[in-house]
Write an enzyme that holds these catalytic residues in place. Structure first.
Site, PDB file in Angstrom:
ATOM      1  CE  LYS A 268      12.250 -38.179  23.917  1.00  0.00           C
ATOM      2  NZ  LYS A 268      13.696 -37.952  23.736  1.00  0.00           N
ATOM      3  N   GLY A 269      10.461 -34.709  25.427  1.00  0.00           N
ATOM      4  CA  GLY A 269       9.982 -33.712  24.477  1.00  0.00           C
ATOM      5  C   GLY A 269       8.628 -34.102  23.894  1.00  0.00           C
TER       6      GLY A 269
ATOM      7  CG  LEU B 190      13.094 -35.015  19.863  1.00  0.00           C
ATOM      8  CD1 LEU B 190      13.208 -33.852  18.921  1.00  0.00           C
ATOM      9  CD2 LEU B 190      12.754 -34.539  21.262  1.00  0.00           C
TER      10      LEU B 190
ATOM     11  CG  ASN C  30      11.578 -30.691  26.380  1.00  0.00           C
ATOM     12  OD1 ASN C  30      11.457 -30.913  25.177  1.00  0.00           O
ATOM     13  ND2 ASN C  30      12.676 -30.161  26.887  1.00  0.00           N
TER      14      ASN C  30
ATOM     15  CB  CYS D  35      16.381 -31.878  19.419  1.00  0.00           C
ATOM     16  SG  CYS D  35      16.716 -33.634  19.170  1.00  0.00           S
TER      17      CYS D  35
ATOM     18  CG  ASN E 198      19.572 -30.603  23.840  1.00  0.00           C
ATOM     19  OD1 ASN E 198      19.958 -31.779  23.898  1.00  0.00           O
ATOM     20  ND2 ASN E 198      18.322 -30.282  23.567  1.00  0.00           N
ATOM     21  CB  THR E 199      23.340 -33.814  23.397  1.00  0.00           C
ATOM     22  OG1 THR E 199      22.381 -33.672  22.338  1.00  0.00           O
ATOM     23  CG2 THR E 199      22.713 -34.548  24.556  1.00  0.00           C
TER      24      THR E 199
ATOM     25  N   GLY F 289      26.737 -36.411  29.360  1.00  0.00           N
ATOM     26  CA  GLY F 289      27.476 -37.073  30.435  1.00  0.00           C
ATOM     27  C   GLY F 289      28.725 -36.298  30.849  1.00  0.00           C
TER      28      GLY F 289
HETATM   29  C1  LIG Z   1      18.610 -40.369  25.863  1.00  0.00           C
HETATM   30  C2  LIG Z   1      18.458 -38.884  25.921  1.00  0.00           C
HETATM   31  C3  LIG Z   1      17.282 -38.279  25.457  1.00  0.00           C
HETATM   32  C4  LIG Z   1      17.120 -36.896  25.504  1.00  0.00           C
HETATM   33  N1  LIG Z   1      15.939 -36.334  25.069  1.00  0.00           N
HETATM   34  C5  LIG Z   1      15.747 -34.985  25.183  1.00  0.00           C
HETATM   35  C6  LIG Z   1      14.494 -34.383  24.810  1.00  0.00           C
HETATM   36  O1  LIG Z   1      13.533 -35.052  24.430  1.00  0.00           O
HETATM   37  N2  LIG Z   1      14.379 -33.043  24.905  1.00  0.00           N
HETATM   38  C7  LIG Z   1      15.413 -32.246  25.369  1.00  0.00           C
HETATM   39  O2  LIG Z   1      15.257 -31.024  25.459  1.00  0.00           O
HETATM   40  N3  LIG Z   1      16.610 -32.794  25.752  1.00  0.00           N
HETATM   41  C8  LIG Z   1      16.786 -34.129  25.663  1.00  0.00           C
HETATM   42  N4  LIG Z   1      17.996 -34.688  26.063  1.00  0.00           N
HETATM   43  C9  LIG Z   1      19.085 -33.820  26.563  1.00  0.00           C
HETATM   44  C10 LIG Z   1      19.160 -33.798  28.095  1.00  0.00           C
HETATM   45  O3  LIG Z   1      17.954 -33.300  28.658  1.00  0.00           O
HETATM   46  C11 LIG Z   1      20.365 -32.930  28.571  1.00  0.00           C
HETATM   47  O4  LIG Z   1      20.230 -31.626  28.035  1.00  0.00           O
HETATM   48  C12 LIG Z   1      21.719 -33.486  28.121  1.00  0.00           C
HETATM   49  O5  LIG Z   1      21.725 -34.890  28.099  1.00  0.00           O
HETATM   50  C13 LIG Z   1      22.887 -32.982  28.984  1.00  0.00           C
HETATM   51  O6  LIG Z   1      22.759 -33.347  30.342  1.00  0.00           O
HETATM   52  P1  LIG Z   1      23.423 -34.716  30.967  1.00  0.00           P
HETATM   53  O7  LIG Z   1      24.876 -34.698  30.587  1.00  0.00           O
HETATM   54  O8  LIG Z   1      23.169 -34.630  32.435  1.00  0.00           O
HETATM   55  O9  LIG Z   1      22.710 -35.851  30.330  1.00  0.00           O
HETATM   56  C14 LIG Z   1      18.169 -36.074  26.014  1.00  0.00           C
HETATM   57  C15 LIG Z   1      19.348 -36.683  26.486  1.00  0.00           C
HETATM   58  C16 LIG Z   1      19.513 -38.067  26.460  1.00  0.00           C
HETATM   59  C17 LIG Z   1      20.791 -38.671  26.980  1.00  0.00           C
END
Ligand SMILES: Cc1cc2nc3c(=O)[nH]c(=O)nc-3n(C[C@H](O)[C@H](O)[C@H](O)COP(=O)(O)O)c2cc1C
Length: 307
Positions: A48-49, A76, A103, A134, A196-197, A221
């Site tokens: 986790k970050g 975060l 991270n 983020c 990232n998202t 997702g």
């Molecule tokens: C609940 C949640 C928490 C996340 N927390 C972090 C984080 O703390 N630091 C980070 O770099 N990415 C974070 N991400 C992003 C994921 O690491 C990833 O980049 C993103 O979800 C895309 O991949 P996926 O579709 O397989 O989930 C988070 C994603 C989710 C769903």
């Protein structure tokens, strides 16, 4: 019997047993998965970050399900880098086969530099992933990842102090992610990871209120996978450093797609919410897929999309 598939990949000088890694924020601090996943069957995991001070994160609701994905705005939440080093790292070092990628997150450049300084003193960490992307905090995070000048400065400052390879996690919320990857590379990044998202909004039509307390959140997702694959391919064409791809991987074939697009390794995030064993299942599935398709070494797949 067919020959064993060579699943190892080298990422910024670090050799991983498998290219399949658990993504940040979806795998806790790793210790939570000790009895769930065989660590020696996956490439490693990203924590986790970690920030300079502990963070409580955003108000609930912070996670909702969407069509083929989820939106989160955790903000975060984490125990802070010092507590991680003191309370989790000793346990992680005793966990056979665990490859730890830390991270790193900060509101300012100095925060990020300080987090890395603290991590430098902790044995047992393979690599850093700098979260410059983020979407869920009011400052820091995505601001770094969407302004090329700030991104360059941040990567330069953190690379200067990092005693381990530095992978920079890029934001997809930009016009040209390839241009941002080039900035990170020029500033000294050893690898880039993406995506990232995606910044998103969902509204409850009955109450007319946002479904996430933070109003906006990050979409992850299967819904984002084709966009993420396209971005990985663009970045792979733009830089020489290795690319780690992610976004919507739920089965081995999804991982293959990212590798063919140019990824050296992949991360799996949201899939772990549906099945906590997903990372291992995908890693094992990828080995099987390679065996069934006559691929002797998984690294042959990187950038091997036919045109
Ligand atoms: C609940 C949640 C928490 C996340 N927390 C972090 C984080 O703390 N630091 C980070 O770099 N990415 C974070 N991400 C992003 C994921 O690491 C990833 O980049 C993103 O979800 C895309 O991949 P996926 O579709 O397989 O989930 C988070 C994603 C989710 C769903």
């Amino acid at each position: 019997m067919s020959k064993a598939v060579d699943m190892s990949v080298t990422l910024a000088g670090v050799t991983l047993r498998s290219p399949v890694i658990a993504a940040s924020g979806t795998f806790g601090y790793g210790v939570e998965f000790e009895d769930i996943i065989a660590m020696e069957k996956i490439g490693g995991f990203v924590t986790k970050g970690l920030s300079r001070e502990p963070m409580a994160g955003n108000q609930a609701p912070r996670i909702i399900e969407t069509a083929a994905g989820m939106i989160n705005a955790i903000g975060l939440q984490n125990m802070g880098v010092r507590a991680f080093v003191n309370e989790k790292m000793p346990h992680l070092q005793r966990m056979a086969g665990a490859v730890v990628i830390a991270n790193v997150f900060g509101f300012t450049m100095e925060d990020c530099v300080e987090v890395i300084r603290v991590l430098n003193d902790a044995p047992g960490i393979a690599m850093y992933e700098l979260n410059a992307s983020c979407p869920n905090t009011s400052h820091g995070g995505m601001v770094f990842g969407t302004d090329p000048e700030l991104l360059g400065d941040l990567v330069e400052a953190t690379k200067k102090v990092a005693t381990r390879p530095l992978m920079v996690k890029l934001s997809p919320n930009v016009t040209s992610i390839a241009a941002m990857a080039r900035v990170a590379e020029a500033a000294g990044a050893d690898a880039v990871s993406l995506v990232n998202t995606f910044l998103s909004l969902a509204i409850d039509v009955e109450t007319r209120r946002p479904r996430i307390a933070n109003v906006t959140g990050g979409l992850s997702g299967p819904a984002i996978k084709p966009i993420a694959v396209r971005m990985v391919h663009e970045v792979w064409r733009a830089v020489k450093i290795p690319v780690v791809g992610m976004g919507g991987i739920v089965r081995a074939e999804d991982a293959v797609e990212f590798l063919l697009a140019g990824a050296t390794a992949v991360e799996v995030g949201t899939a772990s919410y549906a099945d906590p064993r997903a990372v291992e299942v995908i890693s094992t599935g990828l080995r099987r897929w390679c065996g069934a398709h006559g691929v002797e070494a998984v690294r042959e797949l990187t950038g091997a999309m036919a045109r």
